[in-house]
Design an enzyme around this catalytic site. Sequence first.
Site, PDB file in Angstrom:
ATOM      1  CG  HIS A 164      59.502 -78.972   4.248  1.00  0.00           C
ATOM      2  ND1 HIS A 164      59.789 -80.084   4.994  1.00  0.00           N
ATOM      3  CD2 HIS A 164      58.556 -79.373   3.343  1.00  0.00           C
ATOM      4  CE1 HIS A 164      59.076 -81.116   4.559  1.00  0.00           C
ATOM      5  NE2 HIS A 164      58.307 -80.707   3.563  1.00  0.00           N
ATOM      6  CG  HIS A 176      60.459 -82.427  -0.340  1.00  0.00           C
ATOM      7  ND1 HIS A 176      59.445 -82.862  -1.172  1.00  0.00           N
ATOM      8  CD2 HIS A 176      59.878 -82.198   0.860  1.00  0.00           C
ATOM      9  CE1 HIS A 176      58.303 -82.869  -0.498  1.00  0.00           C
ATOM     10  NE2 HIS A 176      58.542 -82.474   0.741  1.00  0.00           N
ATOM     11  CD  GLU A 201      59.315 -85.438   2.423  1.00  0.00           C
ATOM     12  OE1 GLU A 201      59.392 -84.598   3.322  1.00  0.00           O
ATOM     13  OE2 GLU A 201      58.238 -85.729   1.871  1.00  0.00           O
TER      14      GLU A 201
HETATM   15  C1  GAL Z   1      55.836 -82.995   2.527  1.00  0.00           C
HETATM   16  C2  GAL Z   1      54.861 -82.849   3.654  1.00  0.00           C
HETATM   17  C3  GAL Z   1      53.500 -82.575   3.064  1.00  0.00           C
HETATM   18  C4  GAL Z   1      53.558 -81.353   2.178  1.00  0.00           C
HETATM   19  C5  GAL Z   1      54.673 -81.519   1.175  1.00  0.00           C
HETATM   20  C6  GAL Z   1      54.869 -80.287   0.324  1.00  0.00           C
HETATM   21  O1  GAL Z   1      57.103 -83.254   3.021  1.00  0.00           O
HETATM   22  O2  GAL Z   1      54.855 -84.012   4.454  1.00  0.00           O
HETATM   23  O3  GAL Z   1      52.524 -82.427   4.076  1.00  0.00           O
HETATM   24  O4  GAL Z   1      53.744 -80.209   2.963  1.00  0.00           O
HETATM   25  O5  GAL Z   1      55.877 -81.789   1.793  1.00  0.00           O
HETATM   26  O6  GAL Z   1      53.742 -80.010  -0.428  1.00  0.00           O
END
Ligand code: GAL
Length: 355
Positions: free
Chosen positions: A114, A186, A318
């Site tokens: 991210h 997110h 997402e």
């Molecule tokens: C999501 C990701 C997960 C985790 C989450 C944040 O987008 O796919 O594996 O990292 O964010 O806790």
Amino acid sequence: MASEEQNESTITQAPFGKTPDGREATLYTLTNKNGVTVKITNYGGIVASILAPDKAGNIEDIVLGYDQVYGYIPNDPYFGALIGRFGNRIAKGKFYLDGKEYTLATNNGPNHLHGGPAGFHTVFWDVEELPQQNALKLTYTSQDGEEGYPGTLTTTVVYTLTDDNSLLIAYEATTDKPTPVNLTNHSYFNLSAGKTQDVLSHVATIDADRYTVVDDSFIPTGELRPVADGPMDFTSPKVIGTEIEDVEGNGYDHNYVINDYDGSLKKIASVYEPTSGRVLEVESTLPGVQFYTGNFLNGSLTGKGGQVYIQRAGFCLETQDFPDAPNQPSFPNTILRPGEIYKATTVYSFSTREK
Ligand code: GAL
């Protein structure tokens, strides 16, 4: 207050507290003529609240988050945040581009997740109000080398609240050197507004016959596997909890490959919550969507109104390009080059139905 002609769309601002370095965050409130309200802060471009009616007309908050900006620091789950430059993972924080290797900040075991620890979810965005459209235009310029990425990347995100109860998110970016770009939001939804503590009874549909298979550090192997009839299959409506224990790994946390992707805006997913009657529909121009069921939440975070976020308290859809695409030649291209404009649109629409 609820007289029929009173309701005009409005934008207001209020202080949202200070970050540890003493910067004041601002909370912007967009309201439409139906009383649907979306609250967004300039810190991380975070969608802090979405207030939408249930089938009886009760307007309640259907996203996870905090009452003040300090709740979001650190924002380990990425509640509501804008994600960039590259959503999801890049294996070992490394990629080759035009014959050169780049090394990114790592923050998820060996991988980059991210956008890195100081990704777009942690920065202050400039905000311009666009009252004619009931929209906010957020701008952030990421410097050459930030989190290890090449080139100066200028990103704008326009959040528009429409009178048909949709939150439209329009992303654009330009660069002065080739760089990977994969922007998303997110938000974690709980369409019962927290009345069901987890989202296992929500009913989801995702227009995807395949998903990208991952290894145990969540890096795609390159395989696009049919959802077949198994637990991964959401091609027709399915209660999220029905087969979640049969999913490889810790629950749903997978990139679904949208059927018939052609870059046009089309419906890719919907979720229905039976007790409230709320329906979320998702449209996007993007080829993938990470369906994540909040598996890493564990009851240690207390959010808005004192709500404890237990495991699977919310789900995310997402919209995105495929994870690790800079290292996966068979995946759709995610490299933005000078002179090009990255463009993506995602629409989250809120409605209700009786059954
Ligand atoms: C999501 C990701 C997960 C985790 C989450 C944040 O987008 O796919 O594996 O990292 O964010 O806790």
